[in-house]
Structure formats: C-alpha cells, structure tokens
Design a protein around this motif. Structure first.
Motif, short mmCIF file in Angstrom:
data_model
loop_
_atom_site.label_atom_id
_atom_site.label_comp_id
_atom_site.label_asym_id
_atom_site.label_seq_id
_atom_site.Cartn_x
_atom_site.Cartn_y
_atom_site.Cartn_z
N HIS A 1 -8.81 -0.01 5.53
CA HIS A 1 -8.13 -0.27 4.26
C HIS A 1 -9.05 0.06 3.10
N GLU B 1 -9.08 6.46 -1.39
CA GLU B 1 -8.22 7.59 -1.06
C GLU B 1 -7.53 8.14 -2.31
N ALA B 2 -7.08 7.22 -3.19
CA ALA B 2 -6.43 7.66 -4.43
C ALA B 2 -7.40 8.50 -5.26
N GLN C 1 0.83 -1.21 0.00
CA GLN C 1 0.00 0.00 0.00
C GLN C 1 0.87 1.26 0.00
N LYS C 2 2.00 1.20 0.74
CA LYS C 2 2.91 2.34 0.78
C LYS C 2 3.41 2.65 -0.63
N TRP D 1 -7.79 11.93 -3.63
CA TRP D 1 -6.62 12.78 -3.88
C TRP D 1 -6.72 13.37 -5.28
N PHE E 1 -7.61 2.11 0.11
CA PHE E 1 -6.71 2.99 -0.61
C PHE E 1 -7.26 3.43 -1.97
N VAL F 1 1.01 9.61 -5.68
CA VAL F 1 1.55 10.95 -5.45
C VAL F 1 2.42 11.38 -6.63
N ARG G 1 0.79 4.32 -2.62
CA ARG G 1 0.66 5.72 -2.24
C ARG G 1 1.73 6.57 -2.92
N TYR G 2 3.00 6.09 -2.87
CA TYR G 2 4.07 6.80 -3.57
C TYR G 2 3.72 6.97 -5.05
#
Lengths: 261, 78
Positions: free
Chosen positions: A231, A236-237, A76-77, A240, A233, A84, A80-81
């Motif tokens: 959880h 969230e993506a 997941q990290k 964003w 993501f 971004v 996220r990277y």
C-alpha cells in the motif's frame, strides 16, 4: 459507538475546500491588481494562502490514510480513478498548446517570412542542452521505476537511493532549463515562435517543478516509514505524474525543438 | 511485513533516533477518541496554522472585495 456498513470514507468536516476557493480568488484578483495597478500585495496573500491550504489539506490526507487507516481498497480505487482523470485533463491542457504550435508552424504566414523557424529567429540547437534534458528525464523514469520495485520488495535502502536520485534528476532538469531560458537568443515576445516556445516549455517546466515536489514529499514519507510493500498509492500517483511529465517533454522535444528548428 | 520487522530493530546511537518508525505513535494520536476533526487532531500547532490560514484568507477576501468596489467606481477628473 456507531460503525459504518460500507467501505467508503466519510471525511471529517474540513475548512480547506472553502479556504482553498478563497485562496484561488485572492490569487486571480491579485494577478489583476499586479498587472493593472502595480500592487503585488493581494497576489502575495493569494499565493501564500494557496500554499498553506495545500500543505494542510494534503497533511490531513496523510493523517486519514497512514494514521487513521481510512484508505480501504475501495477508497484507493476511487483515488486511482481520480488521479487518472486529473492526468488526462492535463494531457488535454498541453494538447491545446501543441495545437497552437502546429497551427502557426505548419503554414507559416508571409509576416513570418513564409518559413519556420520565422526569419530572424535563431532556434536552440536540439542536440545541445535539450538532448541532455531528454536523457535526464528518461533516466529519471528508470530510477522512479527502480524505486517502485524496491518499495514493493521491502528494500528500504534501495528505495530511498532510487527516489533520491529521481528527485535530484528532476531538479537538475529544472536548473538546466532555467539556464537555457536565461541564455536564449529569443524571448516570449519574439512573435508567434517565442509565444509557442515559451508558453509550452514554460508550462512543462512548471509541471516538472510540481512533479519533483510531489516526489520529494514521497521521499520524506518513505523515510518516515509511511509506505508498505502493498500500500503506497501516494508514491504510485507521483510516479504516474512523473511519467506523464516525461512523455510531454518527449513530444515537446521532437516537435518544437527538433522538427521546429 | 518485512519493512515493519526492519523498523522494530533496536536503534543504538542517538543520531539514529530521527529515523525510528514513528508511525505507531501517530496512529495512536490520530485515533484517540476525542471528537477532534482531523485538521485539528495534531494539537496546538494545528490550531495556530489553521487560524493563520483562515485569518490571511478572510482578510485577503475583504481586501479583494474592497478593491473590486473601488475599481468599479468611475474616477472624477479634477
């Protein structure tokens, strides 16, 4: 049965990357065939294959995460990277078009009548539909945040309501922009004003459609119980990306619509 | 956890069956030890969709290369 001694996801062999590359080839060469030889068939094949690849690739990611459990915190990290970095690259993309706008508008040439807006151009009233569109996107930013908090608090009904509202606001923006485009007294070929206006707002509009679609997919997944309070993501993506689209609009509104009128 | 508890409540009317939580069934299907890669693990529909996509893409690529060659050749004026 062998088990991995690390928390990364070693994906199954997949045909989508190469087929996606081929689809991109068909789309670009299809554009050339359409522009120069008046034949739309290759372009249609390109767009269709691109859509099919996107659908199946992302479907597979949902399977790998929600159904197979491969999305560990480490994975997941990385995602996220990735998101971004992608949004950052998009920000640079828009920066280029803003550069073009300021290049032409800060020092208008004699050919434009030495003024901005150029002579003969009737700009849109920034206090009319553009202001409504600003309110719509700002409101959608609030509703998507409401949806996020509802997901984290395991409030299913409110999450669905809030995300549905967000998607509807997104489509409302697109509908209003389409009407504005149709009714505008100037076109893309009306000098550098037309070019900068329609290319900047046009790419923004495309991103609104992409963002709305991403949010719609999240809504369908939310209804199908894919997200958990800890959880989610994918959502969230999408959120964003949606905030990014909102911020770009605010810049467009203040610079091109308001200052530029 | 609360979300899972809500989803396990008995659904009475038939129309509500479409909102039942199907995630556990899918988890079972996609974790079956059958050696299938994820893009084909959903069954026959997956193969059909894959073959359609691959077929369209491969044919399109041949078409694109053909027209690339044709448009690279000079045309002889009559």
């Amino acid at each position: 049965m062998t088990h991995q001694a690390h928390s990364y996801h070693m994906v199954d062999p997949s045909p989508w990357p190469i087929l996606g590359a081929a689809a991109a080839l068909l789309t670009t060469s299809g554009l050339a065939m359409w522009f120069h030889y008046n034949s739309p068939y290759l372009l249609i094949m390109g767009l269709l294959s691109t859509a099919l690849v996107m659908l199946q690739w992302w479907r597979d990611i949902v399977r790998e995460s929600t159904f197979q459990g491969h999305h560990t915190p480490t994975v997941q990290k990385g995602l996220r990277y990735g998101m971004v970095l992608f949004i950052t690259s998009e920000a640079f993309f828009f920066l280029g078009f803003f550069w073009a706008f300021f290049h032409s508008s800060l020092a208008p040439t004699p050919e434009l009548g030495g003024q901005w807006p150029p002579t003969g151009i009737q700009p849109l009233d920034p206090m009319d539909v553009p202001l409504l569109n600003t309110a719509i996107l700002l409101a959608s930013g609030v509703t998507v945040t409401w949806a996020h908090h509802s997901i984290m608090e395991a409030n299913r009904k409110q999450a669905i309501h809030a995300l549905t509202l967000t998607v509807l606001l997104g489509f409302y923006f697109t509908a209003l922009q389409a009407m504005e485009y149709y009714e505008a007294p100037f076109s893309i070929s009306d000098g550098v004003y037309g070019s900068t206006f329609f290319v900047s707002t046009g790419f923004h509009g495309l991103h609104v459609i992409i963002g709305s679609t991403f949010l719609l997919v999240c809504l369908l997944r939310l209804i199908k119980y894919h997200f958990t309070p800890n959880h989610h993501f994918g959502f969230e993506a999408a959120a964003w990306y949606w905030h990014f689209v909102d911020v770009v609009w605010l810049f467009l509104y203040v610079t091109i619509y308001w200052w530029g009128s | 956890q609360a979300l899972r508890q809500i989803s396990q409540r008995t659904i009475s009317t038939a129309s509500r069956r479409q909102f039942a939580n199907r995630v556990p069934e899918n988890q079972k299907l996609f974790q079956e030890d059958n050696g299938l890669p994820v893009h084909l693990k959903g069954g026959a529909k997956d193969s059909l969709l894959y073959r359609t996509t691959a077929g369209l893409t491969v044919c399109g690529t041949i078409y694109a290369f053909y027209y690339l060659l044709v448009s690279s050749m000079p045309k002889k004026p009559n």
